[in-house]
Design an enzyme around this catalytic site. Structure first.
Site, PDB file in Angstrom:
ATOM      1  N   GLY A  94      40.868 -31.290  -3.028  1.00 46.35           N
ATOM      2  CA  GLY A  94      42.226 -31.822  -2.995  1.00 46.35           C
ATOM      3  C   GLY A  94      43.253 -30.707  -2.810  1.00 46.35           C
ATOM      4  CB  SER A 190      37.594 -30.128   0.779  1.00 44.24           C
ATOM      5  OG  SER A 190      38.892 -30.161   1.308  1.00 44.24           O
ATOM      6  CE1 TYR A 191      43.126 -25.367  -3.124  1.00 46.96           C
ATOM      7  CE2 TYR A 191      42.155 -25.928  -5.242  1.00 46.96           C
ATOM      8  CZ  TYR A 191      43.048 -25.197  -4.489  1.00 46.96           C
ATOM      9  OH  TYR A 191      43.865 -24.274  -5.112  1.00 46.96           O
ATOM     10  CG  ASP A 400      36.670 -30.635   8.879  1.00 47.03           C
ATOM     11  OD1 ASP A 400      37.644 -31.404   8.995  1.00 47.03           O
ATOM     12  OD2 ASP A 400      36.553 -29.811   7.959  1.00 47.03           O
ATOM     13  CG  HIS A 452      36.607 -32.435   5.418  1.00 50.38           C
ATOM     14  ND1 HIS A 452      36.934 -31.100   5.538  1.00 50.38           N
ATOM     15  CD2 HIS A 452      36.908 -32.776   4.141  1.00 50.38           C
ATOM     16  CE1 HIS A 452      37.426 -30.663   4.390  1.00 50.38           C
ATOM     17  NE2 HIS A 452      37.408 -31.653   3.524  1.00 50.38           N
TER      18      HIS A 452
END
Length: 480
Positions: A94, A190-191, A400, A452
């Site tokens: 996020g 991701s994060y 992605d 992603h």
């Protein structure tokens, strides 16, 4: 049989079972408080859930008693021989997005919500075929995780997230002591490229000061399409977009001229150029360039609340388009998950939302609007983990646009590790699954045709990937 003989017989049986459990798992079965807490967290069956043979548990672990901070988890035992399988913690990023919503329900967990029905379907490529699988909603304010101290939400950042996640692990192992001796790994996307290295580093540092009883049998990390380094991540996004015919020569050249991604303070001219860059991602999916977009007008997956504060990468995060939520291969999948997770019967079965949180469960939190700390680069920590002998794999779905393969390649090159075996294909049966670069102490893997969320787009290949990571084996270099 008289009473004394019966008691002796039961004692012999109990002792035999205990010795067998210790011999098989290395740890005695849970007793006392741990057994009571496990039984309280046992999920017997979810609404609409198909029958399965493995056990699942869900509930809260309080990570700060005085503030009333509690993190929500969902745990699935391995399909077969859980006592012999490693334990894998999965984290989404996020910051502020749910590992249960994305990883658990749409990528690698055993159940998937369906359109127009309350029934779940089985994920035939769930990762609990390879490991005992633990999902954590972190930090507080994400999903079902909560705090009774409202000011906590304004103090969130990378450091707090790592510390609370570490505290969660210590307490979770006390609740599930039978998994204490298992090899422990962390994976995510991701994060989580920030969450995972910092949590791993904390585990290693704390292992030098905490008691042996609390030591975690930590072995490795695996990160997919991960934010690793602001400068290279942002440069790679622009290069990838141009190379994949997403932006024009003019937009590309303007961004390259006006933006210095090594400087966290961007100019007005750079911001204007990035606005043009992001415009195209209003009409195609940044997270998977060639996947369809959800056209259902009831979709709530278009925008998140704009997050203030020091969010990484600093220049890109100023633009609202950076905060668009990802979607799955079915571009409206997030809607089905949202609907399912907000059913009172589902929350009751999961022992979730017990404090009646004043907002609905969502994939990404609108309650978190500020992020205090986000280092510019995770590369120094990753280099330290490599030097400590921790297994490190990095993977990248190559369609992605959010954190593209170009960004990851630039970031890994910046590490300066020696290449043991350069760009080589790996196979999923007769087809090329992607490419690998074996660095000294780090493995990089691309997954061909994945967006992603790699397990969503390429579930079979993703399961193959996690099996080889856990066994520390090279992916097949030839068709099989």
């Amino acid at each position: 049989m008289n009473t004394s003989r019966a008691c002796s017989f039961l004692l012999i049986i109990s002792t035999t079972i205990l010795r067998w459990s210790v011999a098989v798992s290395g740890q005695p079965p849970p007793t006392g408080r741990a057994l009571l807490e496990q039984n309280a967290d046992r999920v017997i069956r979810l609404p609409g859930q198909p029958l399965v043979s493995f056990k699942q548990y869900a509930g809260y672990v309080t990570v700060n008693e005085s503030h009333g901070r509690a993190l929500f988890y969902w745990f699935f035992e391995a399909e077969k021989s859980p006592e012999k399988k490693p334990l894998l913690l999965w984290l989404n990023g996020g910051p502020g997005c749910s590992s249960i919503g994305y990883g658990g329900m749409e990528e690698l967990g055993p159940f998937v919500a369906q359109k127009g029905t309350s029934n779940l379907r089985l994920n035939n490529y769930a990762w609990n075929k390879a490991a005992n699988l633990l999902f954590l909603e972190s930090p507080v304010g994400v999903g079902f995780s909560y705090t009774n101290t409202s000011s906590d939400i304004k103090q969130l950042g990378d450091k707090v997230t790592a510390q609370d996640s570490f505290t969660f692990l210590l307490k979770w192992f006390k609740r599930f002591p039978q998994y204490k001796s298992h090899d422990f790994y962390i994976a995510g996307e991701s994060y989580a490229g920030h969450y995972i290295p910092q949590l791993a580093n904390l585990i290693i540092n704390k292992s030098k000061t905490i008691s042996d009883q609390d030591t975690i049998n930590f072995k490795g990390i695996m990160m997919g399409n991960a934010l690793l380094d602001d400068a290279t991540d942002q440069t790679g996004m622009i290069d990838y977009a141009w190379d994949h015919a997403v932006i024009s020569d003019r937009v590309y050249n303007t961004v390259k001229t006006k933006c210095n991604f090594s400087d966290s303070k961007s100019s007005n001219a750079c911001d204007a150029a990035l606005n043009e860059y992001f415009d195209v991602y209003k009409i195609i999916d940044m997270y998977s360039l060639y996947a369809p977009s959800c056209v259902d007008t009831t979709s709530n997956s278009s925008q998140r609340t704009h997050m203030r504060g020091k969010v990484s990468p600093h220049t890109f995060s100023k633009n609202k388009a950076w905060h668009v939520k990802p979607t799955g291969y079915d571009p409206c999948q997030t809607q089905y998950t949202d609907s399912y997770m907000n059913k009172p019967t589902v929350q009751a079965a999961l022992h979730a939302n017990t404090t009646k949180i004043p907002y609905p469960w969502s994939h990404c939190s609108d309650a978190i609007t500020y992020w205090n700390d986000a280092p510019d680069s995770m590369l120094p920590i990753i280099k330290k983990l490599v030097s400590e002998g921790i297994r490190v794999w990095v993977f990248s779905g190559d369609t992605d646009g959010r954190i593209p393969v170009t960004s990851t390649r630039l970031s890994l090159r910046k590490l300066g590790l020696n290449i043991v075996k350069d760009w080589s294909p790996w196979y999923s049966k007769s087809q090329v699954g992607g490419w690998t670069i074996a660095y000294d102490g780090l493995m990089f893997v691309t997954i061909r045709g994945a967006g992603h969320q790699v397990p969503t787009f390429k579930p079979k290949e993703a399961l193959q990937l996690i099996k080889h990571f856990l066994s520390n084996k090279k992916l097949p270099p030839k068709p099989f």
